[in-house]
Scaffold this active site. Structure first.
Site, mmCIF file in Angstrom:
data_model
loop_
_atom_site.group_PDB
_atom_site.id
_atom_site.type_symbol
_atom_site.label_atom_id
_atom_site.label_comp_id
_atom_site.label_asym_id
_atom_site.label_seq_id
_atom_site.Cartn_x
_atom_site.Cartn_y
_atom_site.Cartn_z
ATOM 1 N N GLY A 195 -22.630 -3.310 28.272
ATOM 2 C CA GLY A 195 -23.857 -3.398 29.012
ATOM 3 C C GLY A 195 -24.537 -4.805 29.488
ATOM 4 O O GLY A 195 -24.342 -5.306 28.368
ATOM 5 N N GLY A 197 -27.649 -4.904 30.685
ATOM 6 C CA GLY A 197 -29.045 -4.856 31.096
ATOM 7 C C GLY A 197 -29.859 -5.718 30.533
ATOM 8 O O GLY A 197 -29.290 -6.843 29.761
ATOM 9 N N VAL A 284 -26.906 0.251 26.461
ATOM 10 C CA VAL A 284 -26.730 1.062 27.809
ATOM 11 C C VAL A 284 -27.844 1.797 28.176
ATOM 12 O O VAL A 284 -27.689 2.954 28.840
ATOM 13 C CB VAL A 284 -25.526 2.008 27.577
ATOM 14 N N ASP A 326 -42.828 5.258 27.320
ATOM 15 C CA ASP A 326 -41.201 5.406 27.558
ATOM 16 C C ASP A 326 -41.221 6.994 27.771
ATOM 17 O O ASP A 326 -40.238 7.392 28.257
ATOM 18 C CB ASP A 326 -40.529 5.044 26.507
ATOM 19 N N HIS A 457 -52.549 -30.496 37.681
ATOM 20 C CA HIS A 457 -51.408 -31.546 37.799
ATOM 21 C C HIS A 457 -51.303 -32.371 36.463
ATOM 22 O O HIS A 457 -52.235 -32.680 35.906
ATOM 23 C CB HIS A 457 -51.527 -32.569 38.949
HETATM 24 P P1 FAD Z 1 -42.405 3.500 21.260
HETATM 25 O O1 FAD Z 1 -42.863 2.143 21.161
HETATM 26 O O2 FAD Z 1 -41.272 3.604 21.207
HETATM 27 O O3 FAD Z 1 -43.360 4.264 20.277
HETATM 28 C C1 FAD Z 1 -43.434 5.648 19.978
HETATM 29 C C2 FAD Z 1 -43.427 5.941 18.577
HETATM 30 O O4 FAD Z 1 -43.747 6.973 18.263
HETATM 31 C C3 FAD Z 1 -42.813 5.515 17.447
HETATM 32 O O5 FAD Z 1 -43.443 4.588 16.437
HETATM 33 C C4 FAD Z 1 -42.308 6.448 16.727
HETATM 34 O O6 FAD Z 1 -42.000 6.456 15.365
HETATM 35 C C5 FAD Z 1 -43.461 7.761 17.231
HETATM 36 N N1 FAD Z 1 -43.108 9.020 17.212
HETATM 37 C C6 FAD Z 1 -41.926 9.618 17.924
HETATM 38 N N2 FAD Z 1 -42.059 11.076 17.503
HETATM 39 C C7 FAD Z 1 -43.183 11.319 16.822
HETATM 40 C C8 FAD Z 1 -43.773 12.254 16.298
HETATM 41 N N3 FAD Z 1 -43.196 13.538 16.708
HETATM 42 N N4 FAD Z 1 -44.656 12.368 15.381
HETATM 43 C C9 FAD Z 1 -45.114 10.984 15.152
HETATM 44 N N5 FAD Z 1 -44.750 10.011 15.529
HETATM 45 C C10 FAD Z 1 -43.706 9.824 16.527
HETATM 46 N N6 FAD Z 1 -40.675 -4.074 26.420
HETATM 47 C C11 FAD Z 1 -41.384 -5.127 27.082
HETATM 48 O O7 FAD Z 1 -42.358 -5.019 27.746
HETATM 49 N N7 FAD Z 1 -41.099 -6.442 26.761
HETATM 50 C C12 FAD Z 1 -40.189 -6.904 25.672
HETATM 51 O O8 FAD Z 1 -39.906 -7.810 25.538
HETATM 52 C C13 FAD Z 1 -39.407 -5.712 25.309
HETATM 53 N N8 FAD Z 1 -38.342 -6.005 24.496
HETATM 54 C C14 FAD Z 1 -37.467 -5.129 23.944
HETATM 55 C C15 FAD Z 1 -36.491 -5.297 23.181
HETATM 56 C C16 FAD Z 1 -35.802 -4.292 22.459
HETATM 57 C C17 FAD Z 1 -34.855 -4.754 21.833
HETATM 58 C C18 FAD Z 1 -36.281 -3.006 22.804
HETATM 59 C C19 FAD Z 1 -35.471 -1.769 22.106
HETATM 60 C C20 FAD Z 1 -37.385 -2.603 23.607
HETATM 61 C C21 FAD Z 1 -37.957 -3.832 24.116
HETATM 62 N N9 FAD Z 1 -38.931 -3.439 25.192
HETATM 63 C C22 FAD Z 1 -39.783 -4.452 25.745
HETATM 64 C C23 FAD Z 1 -39.334 -2.130 25.481
HETATM 65 C C24 FAD Z 1 -40.753 -1.455 24.586
HETATM 66 O O9 FAD Z 1 -40.177 -1.799 23.127
HETATM 67 C C25 FAD Z 1 -41.133 -0.173 24.810
HETATM 68 O O10 FAD Z 1 -41.103 0.039 26.444
HETATM 69 C C26 FAD Z 1 -42.247 0.249 24.422
HETATM 70 O O11 FAD Z 1 -42.143 0.073 22.752
HETATM 71 C C27 FAD Z 1 -42.910 1.585 24.608
HETATM 72 O O12 FAD Z 1 -43.962 1.867 24.112
HETATM 73 P P2 FAD Z 1 -44.225 3.476 23.812
HETATM 74 O O13 FAD Z 1 -45.601 3.289 23.092
HETATM 75 O O14 FAD Z 1 -43.961 4.255 24.868
HETATM 76 O O15 FAD Z 1 -43.143 4.080 22.718
HETATM 77 P P1 NAD Z 2 -30.413 -1.187 30.786
HETATM 78 O O1 NAD Z 2 -30.731 0.316 31.391
HETATM 79 O O2 NAD Z 2 -31.713 -2.042 31.163
HETATM 80 O O3 NAD Z 2 -29.415 -1.506 30.945
HETATM 81 C C1 NAD Z 2 -27.957 -0.816 30.358
HETATM 82 C C2 NAD Z 2 -26.854 -1.474 31.075
HETATM 83 O O4 NAD Z 2 -25.670 -0.876 30.622
HETATM 84 C C3 NAD Z 2 -26.985 -1.117 32.560
HETATM 85 O O5 NAD Z 2 -26.963 -2.274 33.429
HETATM 86 C C4 NAD Z 2 -25.609 -0.039 32.824
HETATM 87 O O6 NAD Z 2 -24.951 -0.162 34.054
HETATM 88 C C5 NAD Z 2 -24.858 -0.521 31.708
HETATM 89 N N1 NAD Z 2 -23.943 0.350 31.168
HETATM 90 C C6 NAD Z 2 -24.006 1.600 30.933
HETATM 91 N N2 NAD Z 2 -22.667 2.331 30.519
HETATM 92 C C7 NAD Z 2 -21.765 1.409 30.533
HETATM 93 C C8 NAD Z 2 -20.571 1.254 30.361
HETATM 94 N N3 NAD Z 2 -19.720 2.494 29.839
HETATM 95 N N4 NAD Z 2 -19.939 0.234 30.481
HETATM 96 C C9 NAD Z 2 -20.265 -0.854 30.772
HETATM 97 N N5 NAD Z 2 -21.803 -0.963 31.193
HETATM 98 C C10 NAD Z 2 -22.493 0.274 30.980
HETATM 99 O O7 NAD Z 2 -30.868 -0.610 29.291
HETATM 100 P P2 NAD Z 2 -30.956 -1.588 27.894
HETATM 101 O O8 NAD Z 2 -30.426 -3.033 28.455
HETATM 102 O O9 NAD Z 2 -30.457 -0.903 26.916
HETATM 103 O O10 NAD Z 2 -32.633 -1.740 27.854
HETATM 104 C C11 NAD Z 2 -33.425 -0.238 27.726
HETATM 105 C C12 NAD Z 2 -34.515 -0.683 28.022
HETATM 106 O O11 NAD Z 2 -35.575 -1.623 27.203
HETATM 107 C C13 NAD Z 2 -34.879 -1.316 29.283
HETATM 108 O O12 NAD Z 2 -35.216 -0.227 30.446
HETATM 109 C C14 NAD Z 2 -36.177 -2.271 29.444
HETATM 110 O O13 NAD Z 2 -37.056 -1.775 30.070
HETATM 111 C C15 NAD Z 2 -36.618 -2.336 27.861
HETATM 112 N N6 NAD Z 2 -36.467 -3.699 27.470
HETATM 113 C C16 NAD Z 2 -37.249 -4.407 28.041
HETATM 114 C C17 NAD Z 2 -37.170 -5.867 27.756
HETATM 115 C C18 NAD Z 2 -38.073 -6.850 28.476
HETATM 116 O O14 NAD Z 2 -38.891 -6.516 29.115
HETATM 117 N N7 NAD Z 2 -37.809 -8.066 28.310
HETATM 118 C C19 NAD Z 2 -36.380 -6.267 26.612
HETATM 119 C C20 NAD Z 2 -35.494 -5.411 26.234
HETATM 120 C C21 NAD Z 2 -35.558 -3.929 26.613
#
Ligand code: FAD
Ligand code: NAD
Length: 482
Positions: A195, A197, A284, A326, A457
């Site tokens: 991936g 992404g 992915v 999400d 600036h």
């Molecule tokens: P989440 O943060 O996923 O929180 C959901 C919570 O619900 C969790 O704590 C879970 O344990 C809890 N839960 C689930 N089901 C239940 C249940 N039945 N009962 C009780 N609790 C439950 N976004 C950005 O904007 N900027 C970034 O730089 C960024 N970097 C990222 C880097 C990585 C590696 C990843 C994986 C994601 C990143 N994201 C980033 C995306 C961001 O983390 C998510 O968009 C964000 O966390 C979504 O918030 P949320 O509150 O919807 O859900």
């Molecule tokens: P993504 O959907 O951004 O990227 C996944 C990528 O994997 C896509 O480009 C897709 O074409 C590729 N892919 C899928 N199947 C494949 C295959 N079989 N072979 C090769 N390529 C393949 O997902 P992500 O990077 O996992 O991130 C998940 C979410 O987390 C994002 O939607 C993003 O909003 C959030 N996130 C945000 C930040 C930020 O805001 N800086 C940072 C990290 C994550």
């Protein structure tokens, strides 16, 4: 979509009943913001969290990744220090200490959020929330108690989970996802990212800076394909210069092992190819997590695959039930989840709020950073053939030159009425700078207002001003042929 464990085990002891106005399920950025806002508005609120306050973002997402990216960015600066007259030997790097620092940051922030919730009068209920019917959330707590939280409104905020594609070999050793990548105790010698992404490009950048040999395999013709193509091309050029191996139009099909290495087999433009390396990072995408709401789904909660369908007030199809972040999945960004949390909380407490997705920033924390808002040039031209484009390379900005950060540019798309339709920045501090254009879009300002605003600036922000001037062919610090 959801499993039978989504409903309660009725064999357990009778539940302790508590009554609230609003119960939020999930304490990620969406849920905790919704809970605090609802409490500020006078509601009696409980938040149910099964794993960690702060959710994905604070525990295994935004914050830990940015803590490690910051460290890697500092470390890579030793490569060019001699040019500045700082004659330091590049020091060694200890991944375990970096991860310990990251864990400290996470702990401090998540404890801070727990304190904020309590200070606002929100009751934190630890355990997995299940909603079999509107009006009650049942929680089986780790200590063996069961609670039935009676409530008028429910805000669903269960977030998302890492997508795990059904590749042969996906469960093998050294096949990791973002959560494990942020907890490695040593820098991998080599890392193959499946991936291209946002997760893959950020982690590729991180591990490349720490010395790993990194390969990115992306099935689409572009990495971070939704971004402005010129910006992505620039990132690709920078990544290649740093030795990151990028394979586009290449779809991964399986993961295996050979000669003590992991192998990844894919089909690319010239047929089947096999890559090998120490670790495979699978990035992915992430899927909405409709956990604990099978009962609601059975009662007709409108879903689009795993995503809970909502309107602009964050209302679901069932009265009194809201969904944010999400889980409702318009985008997967923490700051969007927070904004949706506020909208849901206001509507759930009898106020009137609507969510707008016209101007939300999209940050990518690579080196250099990327940030965008609104439309790309091609998207804008589809709706307004009269658009003007302004650009400003960082090399024309004094502060960027002084800081030695001249890679990249700003591109701003201006509509026929002088309104900003979109902007993309690749370069220093892009993720902070994009806020100015976001505010301009949100406030429906025209370029005249940005032009008439005096920017300090020397700052990077002057380049935002200059890019807008350039759309009118009146840039001062870059020469524009008439
Ligand atoms: P989440 O943060 O996923 O929180 C959901 C919570 O619900 C969790 O704590 C879970 O344990 C809890 N839960 C689930 N089901 C239940 C249940 N039945 N009962 C009780 N609790 C439950 N976004 C950005 O904007 N900027 C970034 O730089 C960024 N970097 C990222 C880097 C990585 C590696 C990843 C994986 C994601 C990143 N994201 C980033 C995306 C961001 O983390 C998510 O968009 C964000 O966390 C979504 O918030 P949320 O509150 O919807 O859900
Ligand atoms: P993504 O959907 O951004 O990227 C996944 C990528 O994997 C896509 O480009 C897709 O074409 C590729 N892919 C899928 N199947 C494949 C295959 N079989 N072979 C090769 N390529 C393949 O997902 P992500 O990077 O996992 O991130 C998940 C979410 O987390 C994002 O939607 C993003 O909003 C959030 N996130 C945000 C930040 C930020 O805001 N800086 C940072 C990290 C994550």
């Amino acid at each position: 979509m959801s499993t039978s464990s989504d409903t309660m085990n009725t064999a357990l002891a009778p539940a302790v009943e508590e009554t609230y106005d609003i119960v939020v399920i999930g304490a990620g950025p969406g849920g905790y913001v919704a809970a605090i806002r609802a409490a500020q508005l006078g509601a009696k609120v409980a938040i149910v969290e099964k794993q960690y306050i702060g959710g994905t973002c604070l525990n295994v997402g935004c914050i830990p990744s940015k803590a490690l990216l910051h460290i890697a960015d500092e470390y890579r600066k030793f490569d060019t220090m001699a040019e500045l007259g700082i004659m330091a030997q590049k020091p060694g790097f200890d991944m375990a200490s970096a991860v310990a620092h990251k864990n400290k940051v996470v702990k401090q922030l998540t404890s801070g959020v727990a304190q904020l919730l309590k200070a606002n009068g929100v009751t934190i209920v630890n355990g997995r929330g299940v909603v079999d019917e509107p009006g009650v959330v049942t929680v089986d707590q780790p200590e063996g108690t069961r609670k039935a939280l009676k409530t008028q409104k429910i805000i669903l905020a269960q977030g998302s989970v890492t997508a795990k594609p059904p590749f042969p070999g996906i469960d093998g050793h050294n096949v990791i996802f973002s959560t494990e990548a942020l907890d490695l105790q040593k820098v991998p010698e080599s890392l193959i990212c499946i991936g291209g992404g946002v997760i893959a490009v950020e982690l590729a950048c991180l591990f490349n800076a720490l010395g790993s040999k990194v390969t990115i395999i992306e099935m689409l013709p572009s990495m971070i394909a939704y971004e402005e193509p010129e910006v992505v091309k620039q990132l690709e050029k920078i990544f290649k210069k740093r030795g990151i191996d990028i394979h586009l139009n290449t779809k991964v099909e399986s993961i295996g092992d050979a000669n003590g290495q992991k192998t990844v087999t894919a089909t690319g433009p010239n047929g089947q190819v096999t890559f090998s390396g120490e670790y495979v990072l699978v990035a992915v995408g992430r899927s909405p997590n409709p956990e604990g709401i099978k009962g609601l789904i059975d009662r007709g909660l409108a879903m689009d695959r795993n995503r809970v369908v909502v309107n602009e007030k964050m209302e679901t199809s069932l009265p009194g039930i809201y969904a944010i972040g999400d889980l409702s999945g318009k985008t997967q960004l923490a700051h969007v989840a927070m904004a949706e949390g506020e909208v849901a909380a206001e509507n759930a407490t009898g106020h009137e709020a609507r969510m707008s997705y016209d101007a939300f920033p999209r940050p990518v924390y690579t080196f250099p950073e990327i940030a965008s808002v609104g439309l790309t040039e091609a998207q804008a031209r589809e709706q307004d053939p009269g658009v003007k484009v302004g650009t400003m390379p960082w090399v024309g900005n004094g502060k960027a030159l002084a800081s030695g950060e001249t890679e990249g540019f700003i591109k701003v798309i201006v509509g026929s009425y002088g309104e900003i339709l979109g902007a993309s920045i690749i370069g220093p501090d892009a993720t902070n700078l994009i806020t100015e254009y976001t505010l301009a879009m949100r406030g429906e300002l025209t370029t005249e207002e940005i032009i008439n605003t005096i920017h300090p600036h020397p700052t990077l922000s002057e380049a935002l001003h200059e890019a807008v001037l350039s759309a009118d062919k009146r840039a001062i610090h870059v020469y524009q042929r008439k």
